[in-house]
Write an enzyme that holds these catalytic residues in place. Structure first.
Site, PDB file in Angstrom:
ATOM      1  N   ASN A 185      37.802 -28.738  21.410  1.00 17.83           N
ATOM      2  CA  ASN A 185      38.281 -27.404  21.073  1.00 17.83           C
ATOM      3  C   ASN A 185      37.893 -26.450  22.197  1.00 17.83           C
ATOM      4  OD1 ASN A 185      39.299 -25.292  19.166  1.00 17.83           O
ATOM      5  ND2 ASN A 185      37.187 -24.566  19.357  1.00 17.83           N
ATOM      6  N   GLU A 186      38.903 -25.933  22.885  1.00 21.42           N
ATOM      7  CA  GLU A 186      38.674 -24.977  23.965  1.00 21.42           C
ATOM      8  C   GLU A 186      37.622 -25.456  24.965  1.00 21.42           C
ATOM      9  OE1 GLU A 186      38.011 -21.042  22.476  1.00 21.42           O
ATOM     10  OE2 GLU A 186      39.967 -20.950  21.496  1.00 21.42           O
ATOM     11  N   GLU A 242      45.009 -22.225  16.064  1.00 22.57           N
ATOM     12  CA  GLU A 242      44.433 -20.957  15.599  1.00 22.57           C
ATOM     13  C   GLU A 242      45.490 -19.886  15.840  1.00 22.57           C
ATOM     14  OE1 GLU A 242      40.708 -19.801  17.313  1.00 22.57           O
ATOM     15  OE2 GLU A 242      39.650 -21.597  16.643  1.00 22.57           O
TER      16      GLU A 242
END
Length: 457
Positions: free
Chosen positions: A151-152, A254
């Site tokens: 994630n990121e 998101e």
């Protein structure tokens, strides 16, 4: 047979029927550039919410999950995303609660202390063991829709040198999945919305001619559409342009800018409408619980002192109890989703065209922008980035999100700072593989057998 024995067998029969009903939810598969319901063959669109509650595992409190699942069902959600779980815990109750509500799970394999680092990229057996442990635990659940290997991880314009390590993680997790005989649970990545790296990162994650090295899906944490915006003004038209012709499913992992409250979620009409629904597979709204960042759709009670303590208190917020919708955000999203029901394409009509999809070409190396050699092999297990790699990873070093025309460009990655991204560069040894998977399988076999015996007798 004595009456007590009949009662006992009848109880086992009911237990067997209950177990069967709990798991009676179709699995989700990735075919070509879309997700499909394995039972109906209908295209699957994600209407999701980020669900973390606290820094701890939110999928261990069955009673809480039942309360939340019921309200999510009312909202119109069919998916949750959970960022951090404890593979040593029992998740049966929560996963059943969400399955009963028709809700699927995308779960991150990384934890707060096991993740790929952008500053010093490496991919080793400790990380792989940790990721495998989470997969072992959750693969038994039919409502597991997919897993994230990161994630990121890439958060700045000069972070491209970490991309091959994310892709290597996906390769090895997929290989492990297949070696264990698990169903083809989709494996993907949730990217930060860094304008300088788009669309190179997106294309790179799906550009190999060897499908075993490609992600099964790609997703974007994007907060570009803020307030009263438009398809063009928000930058969504550019996102759509970059995703057109993409060879694997893509969605918003998101979404839900809150810089211009109240949130009206106008972007959902684009995502699930004519502009994007043929290319994008939906969105996950950030987030379920209301905390300091103000992205919550529900609260469990009024805020309390930041110094307050208690099992149901975290950073000044109640994190357990009866969920109460935040007005008007909850009702706004509910109303918007209720009007958006894209049918997509049936799997039977799509299979032939899916087989002809050709991955996009790998992005060319561009010094100071995209420092990845398209012809280079992916890192092997145990490989770390070298000093020479670091020297070539030059760039502005600034983090940027969204397009230049987006009013929400400053919002990206703000939301995930609460519970989204794992701390980069902190790696701890992984533990041995969890044995609960075998236990669940054995239990299921025994229940099925006893149910059959009850019927036969």
């Amino acid at each position: 047979m004595s009456p007590p024995s009949l009662v006992r067998w009848a109880s086992l029969f009911v237990l067997g029927m209950t177990a069967s009903q709990v798991s009676a939810i179709a699995t989700i598969s990735a075919v070509g550039a879309k997700f499909f319901n394995s039972s109906s063959g209908d295209q699957f669109y994600i209407k999701g919410v980020a669900y973390q509650l606290t820094d701890d595992d939110p999928l261990v409190d069955e009673d809480q999950c039942k309360l939340d699942a019921a309200l999510m069902q009312e909202l119109g959600a069919n998916t949750i995303r959970v960022y951090h779980v404890d593979p040593n815990e029992n998740h049966d109750g929560c996963m059943s609660a969400f399955a009963d509500a028709g809700i699927y799970l995308f779960v991150d394999l990384e934890t707060y202390n096991t993740s790929i680092s952008q500053s010093a990229p490496e991919w080793d057996s400790k990380l792989l063991d940790s990721y495998e442990k989470v997969l072992d635990t959750f693969q038994v659940y039919d409502n597991l829709a997919g897993v994230f290997v990161g994630n990121e991880v890439l958060t700045t314009a000069n972070g491209s040198w970490a991309a091959p390590y994310v892709k290597a993680a996906a390769r090895d997790v997929k290989a492990y999945r297949d070696s264990k005989g698990y169903r083809e649970i989709p494996v993907g990545y949730a990217a930060a919305d860094i304008a300088e790296l788009r669309p190179m990162l997106q294309d790179y994650m799906a550009c190999s001619t060897n499908s075993s090295e490609d992600l099964d899906f790609f997703s974007l944490n994007a907060y570009e559409w803020c307030g009263d915006n438009t398809y063009e003004g928000s930058g969504y038209s550019e996102l759509q342009k970059n995703a057109t012709g993409y060879s694997i499913p893509i969605f918003f992992s998101e979404d839900g800018c809150n810089t211009s409250p109240p949130r009206t979620f106008e972007d959902q009409s684009a995502i699930f409408g004519d502009e994007m629904a043929d290319t994008w597979s939906g969105a996950i709204i950030y987030e379920w619980i209301q905390v300091a960042n103000g992205y919550g759709l529900i609260s469990y009670g009024p805020s309390v002192s930041a110094t307050a303590t208690g099992s149901d208190i975290s950073d000044g917020f109640t994190v357990k109890g009866t969920p109460t919708p935040i007005s008007p955000d909850f009702s706004n999203l509910k109303s918007v989703w209720a009007t958006l029901t894209p049918t997509g394409v049936a799997l039977s009509d799509y299979t032939a065209s899916a087989s002809t999809i050709t991955p996009l070409a790998c992005p060319a190396e561009t010094s100071g922008v995209w420092n990845v050699d398209p012809s280079a092999a992916l890192p092997t297990l145990g490989q770390a980035a070298t000093v020479s790699d670091s020297a070539s990873a030059t760039g502005s070093g600034s983090s940027s999100s969204g397009s230049g025309t987006s009013s929400g460009s400053s919002a990206s990655s703000t939301a995930s700072s609460s519970k989204g991204a794992a701390a980069a560069g902190i790696v701890s040894p992984g533990a041995g593989l969890l044995g609960s998977t075998n236990a669940v399988a054995i239990y299921g076999t025994l229940v099925a057998f006893t149910g059959f015996m009850a019927w036969w007798l």
